[in-house]
Write a protein that holds these residues in place. Structure first.
Motif, mmCIF file in Angstrom:
data_model
loop_
_atom_site.group_PDB
_atom_site.id
_atom_site.type_symbol
_atom_site.label_atom_id
_atom_site.label_comp_id
_atom_site.label_asym_id
_atom_site.label_seq_id
_atom_site.Cartn_x
_atom_site.Cartn_y
_atom_site.Cartn_z
ATOM 1 N N MET A 104 29.556 25.624 101.935
ATOM 2 C CA MET A 104 29.197 26.872 102.612
ATOM 3 C C MET A 104 29.382 28.025 101.626
ATOM 4 S SD MET A 104 29.315 29.680 104.585
ATOM 5 C CE MET A 104 30.993 30.186 104.893
ATOM 6 N N CYS A 148 26.067 25.756 113.061
ATOM 7 C CA CYS A 148 26.251 24.617 112.157
ATOM 8 C C CYS A 148 27.314 23.661 112.697
ATOM 9 C CB CYS A 148 26.640 25.110 110.770
ATOM 10 S SG CYS A 148 28.071 26.225 110.773
ATOM 11 N N CYS A 152 26.729 19.583 113.590
ATOM 12 C CA CYS A 152 27.421 18.508 112.861
ATOM 13 C C CYS A 152 27.928 17.450 113.833
ATOM 14 C CB CYS A 152 28.580 19.077 112.045
ATOM 15 S SG CYS A 152 29.498 17.826 111.120
ATOM 16 N N LEU A 157 32.896 20.418 110.384
ATOM 17 C CA LEU A 157 32.842 21.872 110.278
ATOM 18 C C LEU A 157 33.686 22.526 111.364
ATOM 19 C CD1 LEU A 157 29.004 22.425 109.710
ATOM 20 C CD2 LEU A 157 30.760 22.035 107.998
ATOM 21 N N VAL A 168 34.307 23.602 105.619
ATOM 22 C CA VAL A 168 33.816 22.223 105.560
ATOM 23 C C VAL A 168 34.960 21.293 105.195
ATOM 24 C CG1 VAL A 168 32.189 20.634 104.466
ATOM 25 C CG2 VAL A 168 31.540 23.026 104.822
ATOM 26 N N CYS A 173 32.709 15.118 105.859
ATOM 27 C CA CYS A 173 31.291 15.425 105.623
ATOM 28 C C CYS A 173 30.554 14.206 105.079
ATOM 29 C CB CYS A 173 31.174 16.595 104.645
ATOM 30 S SG CYS A 173 29.463 17.032 104.246
ATOM 31 N N CYS A 179 23.791 20.815 108.905
ATOM 32 C CA CYS A 179 24.234 22.200 108.784
ATOM 33 C C CYS A 179 23.258 23.033 107.960
ATOM 34 C CB CYS A 179 25.632 22.260 108.164
ATOM 35 S SG CYS A 179 25.770 21.420 106.563
ATOM 36 N N CYS A 183 21.764 26.494 109.822
ATOM 37 C CA CYS A 183 22.174 27.842 109.424
ATOM 38 C C CYS A 183 20.966 28.746 109.191
ATOM 39 C CB CYS A 183 23.024 27.783 108.161
ATOM 40 S SG CYS A 183 23.592 29.418 107.608
ATOM 41 N N PHE A 188 24.282 26.991 103.577
ATOM 42 C CA PHE A 188 24.778 25.664 103.227
ATOM 43 C C PHE A 188 23.915 25.017 102.145
ATOM 44 C CE2 PHE A 188 26.797 26.319 107.286
ATOM 45 C CZ PHE A 188 28.043 25.730 107.127
#
Length: 286
Positions: A104, A148, A152, A157, A168, A173, A179, A183, A188
């Protein structure tokens, strides 16, 4: 009574005839499905996140089985080892891809990017982005309403209530890219995942000139170019008053971190380099 019996018999015969016709049509046009599709689908994680570019794991399985060359196909959730197992099962060559992680790129926390107005509407980033820039003077920063986070599927997140920024969890992840799509500010980015989750990146997306940036956010990139000058690997470029660190060229040397006057370059899971002392002038020059 005879009329009723005749009607029932007629409908019965007609039903049987139509059933026979439908059976032969189905046999004529039926599509034989490769049984390996089921096996490949079982080998995939079943997240149906769309990170592979397909609607779900079933569609991905069909593509893996049907295509001769699968080097362009990759499931970020499954990872390289699973893709190699699938390729071996199918007798094909697996794509080689390094692990990725979502990053991010906004460092405009509440203390660095103060609010200039109050928003009283739907708590949705996409809605806010449609009507105006947000509650701060930066039109490029994180809105912080968590579109976001909702996108996910892996719980990687969360919105930090103290900073107002999305964070994050690199361990959770999967680099599915949900994401990135969610956004509205395009904050991202999927970047190379280093061992121990180390990272260096420019946490800013503003393309304004330095003076405008500093009025809106004290941690924004002003495009001064100091970081670019000290990079020995040509990993840093300046475009539209914004620095960018190429994750494929960066060697994590950290020299750029100390050079950034606004702290726009973020460092993760590493210590900063000690600042070099300023050279002193010889006695004769004093």
């Amino acid at each position: 009574m005879n009329t009723l019996v005749l009607t029932v018999l007629t409908l019965g015969v007609l039903g049987i005839l139509l059933a026979v016709i439908l059976y032969f049509v189905a046999q004529r046009f039926k599509v034989e499905e490769d049984p390996r599709i089921d096996d490949v689908e079982k080998m995939l994680p079943g997240a149906n996140c769309g990170g592979c570019g397909f609607a779900g794991c079933r569609a991905m399985s069909e593509a893996l089985v049907s295509r001769d060359n699968i080097e362009s196909l990759f499931c970020p959730v499954a990872g390289g080892d699973t893709m190699k197992s699938i390729a071996n099962f199918l007798g094909k060559v697996a794509p080689e891809k390094a692990p990725m992680v979502a990053t991010m790129r906004c460092g405009g926390s509440c203390d660095k990017r103060p609010k200039v107005n109050h928003y009283d509407g739907a708590l949705n980033c996409a809605v806010v982005n449609t009507f105006y820039v947000g509650e701060t003077a930066c039109a490029f920063g994180c809105i912080g309403y968590g579109d976001c986070v909702n996108a996910c599927k892996f719980g990687a997140l969360k919105v930090n209530p103290e900073t107002g920024l999305v964070e994050v969890d690199a361990d959770k992840c999967t680099a599915c890219g949900a994401c990135v799509k969610a956004c509205p500010k395009g904050l991202f980015e999927l970047r190379k995942k280093w061992p121990k989750n180390r990272a260096i990146y420019v946490a800013c997306r503003s393309k304004n000139r330095g003076a405008v940036v500093m009025k809106a956010c004290k941690s924004g990139c002003i495009g001064c170019g100091k970081c670019q000058k000290v990079c020995a690997f040509d990993a840093i470029t300046i475009d539209n008053f914004l620095a960018y660190i190429d994750p494929e060229k960066c060697k994590l040397c950290r020299k750029c971190v100390n050079e950034c006057p606004t702290g726009a370059i973020h460092i993760e899971n590493m210590e900063r380099l000690p600042k070099e002392p300023k050279p002193t002038k010889p006695e004769a020059e004093k």
